[in-house]
Design an enzyme around this catalytic site. Structure first.
Site, mmCIF file in Angstrom:
data_model
loop_
_atom_site.group_PDB
_atom_site.id
_atom_site.type_symbol
_atom_site.label_atom_id
_atom_site.label_comp_id
_atom_site.label_asym_id
_atom_site.label_seq_id
_atom_site.Cartn_x
_atom_site.Cartn_y
_atom_site.Cartn_z
ATOM 1 N N TYR A 112 0.816 -1.219 0.000
ATOM 2 C CA TYR A 112 0.000 0.000 0.000
ATOM 3 C C TYR A 112 0.851 1.271 0.000
ATOM 4 O O TYR A 112 0.418 2.309 -0.484
ATOM 5 C CB TYR A 112 -0.898 0.042 1.245
ATOM 6 C CG TYR A 112 -2.261 -0.550 1.059
ATOM 7 C CD1 TYR A 112 -2.419 -1.890 0.716
ATOM 8 C CD2 TYR A 112 -3.407 0.223 1.240
ATOM 9 C CE1 TYR A 112 -3.677 -2.436 0.561
ATOM 10 C CE2 TYR A 112 -4.668 -0.319 1.090
ATOM 11 C CZ TYR A 112 -4.808 -1.644 0.750
ATOM 12 O OH TYR A 112 -6.047 -2.176 0.598
ATOM 13 N N ASP A 126 -6.685 -6.599 4.132
ATOM 14 C CA ASP A 126 -7.781 -5.926 3.418
ATOM 15 C C ASP A 126 -8.740 -6.969 2.860
ATOM 16 O O ASP A 126 -9.955 -6.887 3.039
ATOM 17 C CB ASP A 126 -7.186 -5.076 2.282
ATOM 18 C CG ASP A 126 -8.255 -4.378 1.459
ATOM 19 O OD1 ASP A 126 -9.202 -3.833 2.065
ATOM 20 O OD2 ASP A 126 -8.152 -4.384 0.218
HETATM 21 C C1 IPM Z 1 -10.546 -0.716 3.713
HETATM 22 C C2 IPM Z 1 -10.762 -0.145 2.339
HETATM 23 C C3 IPM Z 1 -9.591 0.752 2.009
HETATM 24 C C4 IPM Z 1 -8.342 -0.112 2.008
HETATM 25 C C5 IPM Z 1 -9.715 1.542 0.695
HETATM 26 C C6 IPM Z 1 -11.003 2.329 0.635
HETATM 27 C C7 IPM Z 1 -8.521 2.440 0.482
HETATM 28 O O1 IPM Z 1 -10.938 -1.168 1.403
HETATM 29 O O2 IPM Z 1 -10.490 0.070 4.684
HETATM 30 O O3 IPM Z 1 -10.472 -1.938 3.838
HETATM 31 O O4 IPM Z 1 -8.019 -0.748 1.001
HETATM 32 O O5 IPM Z 1 -7.672 -0.156 3.043
HETATM 33 MG MG MG Z 2 -11.069 -3.096 2.260
#
Ligand code: IPM
Ligand code: MG
Length: 355
Positions: free
Chosen positions: A138, A246
């Site tokens: 990320y 995620d």
């Molecule tokens: C989460 C969401 C986020 C992520 C997105 C909206 C950036 O999917 O909080 O799980 O990928 O972390």
């Molecule tokens: Mg998510």
């Protein structure tokens, strides 16, 4: 307790309004709470041209905790990538150092039929996913979309990377949570293919020496995805990196029937936290008073527990939610024939009354 309130986009304002009603009950009874509102995501882009503007940064840095609704909407999908609402969420996580994301997946007995899995597979389910939130692919550099100078082809690339200190601190959080629960921790990786997670496994195994009472197991992420559906009750606490967390946390949420029920906490080293429902901004039902506010209300309960050590108040909110469910009230997402269908604001009102 200084609380930054970021309603955000879509259903965000509706669900946050209900969580605030619940917190107002405690405030009226004498709990010292102060709320400061600020925009995030698309809402912030509209007002300030940036999804995490300076004003919001200042409010959040000065607060003890942040309560967030949701961000994102189709009208923002064509913005330049750095200006999209999701980037605002990633920026606030990084800015406040919120490296530990706790995502509980708890099945309320009243909702056993709402799961797509057989009731006997999910009855009594209580899993805590601990997702690392500020590292991994990320945030790893380099990243981008470029023309490869050697082949002339366009390509997309990201970097999966974890430092030893990043793995150590999330492992400690996970072991400490496991100590307060059933003392089982499963670390999820892809150590058979990815060096980043081979290293992750090595460090988690080392941290385990400090927690001899916790039974540590390791599982590859593909197997974990399968085991979560096959036999989810084998898990107590799961710890994993940002991208695997995620994916697995969305999967785990559906074991419980509705993502509209699941809270989350994202904590930094000093227990400052951002609390938000695990679901998104649901633009299709925004403004219709249909959304389920329970995940946000339960996030407010997590805030009282983790950032303010107000265990009794947190339990009181959770019990009020259980009481309202037991009495047969349901928002549309968890409705079944025979139950009483209520709106977002009615659900908030019922929970306040049950408190
Ligand atoms: C989460 C969401 C986020 C992520 C997105 C909206 C950036 O999917 O909080 O799980 O990928 O972390
Ligand atoms: Mg998510």
């Amino acid at each position: 307790m200084k609380i930054a309130v970021l309603a955000g986009d879509g259903i965000g304002p509706e669900i946050v309004a209900q969580a605030l009603r619940v917190l107002e009950v405690l405030k009226k009874e004498g709990m010292a709470m102060e709320f400061v509102e600020a925009p995030l995501g698309g809402q912030a882009y509209d007002a300030y041209g940036h999804p995490y503007p300076e004003f919001t940064q200042q409010v959040c840095r000065a607060a003890d905790a942040v309560l967030l609704g949701a961000v994102g909407g189709p009208q923002y999908d064509t913005l330049d990538r750095p200006l999209r609402p999701e980037r605002g969420l990633l920026a606030i996580r990084k800015d406040l150092g919120l490296f530990a994301n706790l995502r509980p997946a708890v099945l309320y007995p009243e909702l056993a039929n709402a799961s797509t899995l057989k009731p006997e597979v999910v009855a009594g389910l209580d899993i805590m996913i601990v997702r690392e939130l500020t590292g991994d692919v990320y945030f790893g550099q380099p990243r981008g979309i470029r023309v490869n100078p050697e082949t002339g082809q366009r390509e997309g690339f990201n970097t999966m990377i974890y430092s030893e200190s990043e793995v150590r601190r999330i492992a400690h959080v996970a072991f400490q949570i496991a100590m307060k629960r059933r003392k089982k921790l499963c670390s999820v990786d892809k150590a058979n293919v990815l060096e980043t997670t081979e290293f992750w496994r090595e460090i988690v195994t080392d941290v385990a020496k400090e927690y001899p009472e916790v039974e540590l197991t390791h599982m590859y992420v593909d197997n974990a995805a399968m085991q979560l559906i096959r036999n989810p009750k084998q898990f107590d606490v799961i710890v994993t990196g940002n991208i695997f967390g995620d994916i697995l946390s969305d999967e785990a949420s559906m074991l419980t029937g509705s993502i509209g029920m699941l809270a989350s906490a994202s904590l930094n080293e000093s227990k400052k936290g951002l609390y938000e429902p695990s679901h998104g901004s649901a633009p299709d039902i925004a403004g219709k008073n249909l959304a389920n506010p329970i995940a946000t209300i339960l996030s407010a309960a997590m805030m009282l527990r983790y950032s303010f050590d107000q265990e009794a108040a947190a339990t009181r909110i959770e019990n009020a939610v259980k009481k309202v469910l037991a009495a047969g009230y349901r928002t549309a997402d968890i409705y079944e024939p025979g139950m009483k269908k209520v709106s977002c604001s009615e659900m908030g009102e019922l929970i306040v009354a049950a408190m």
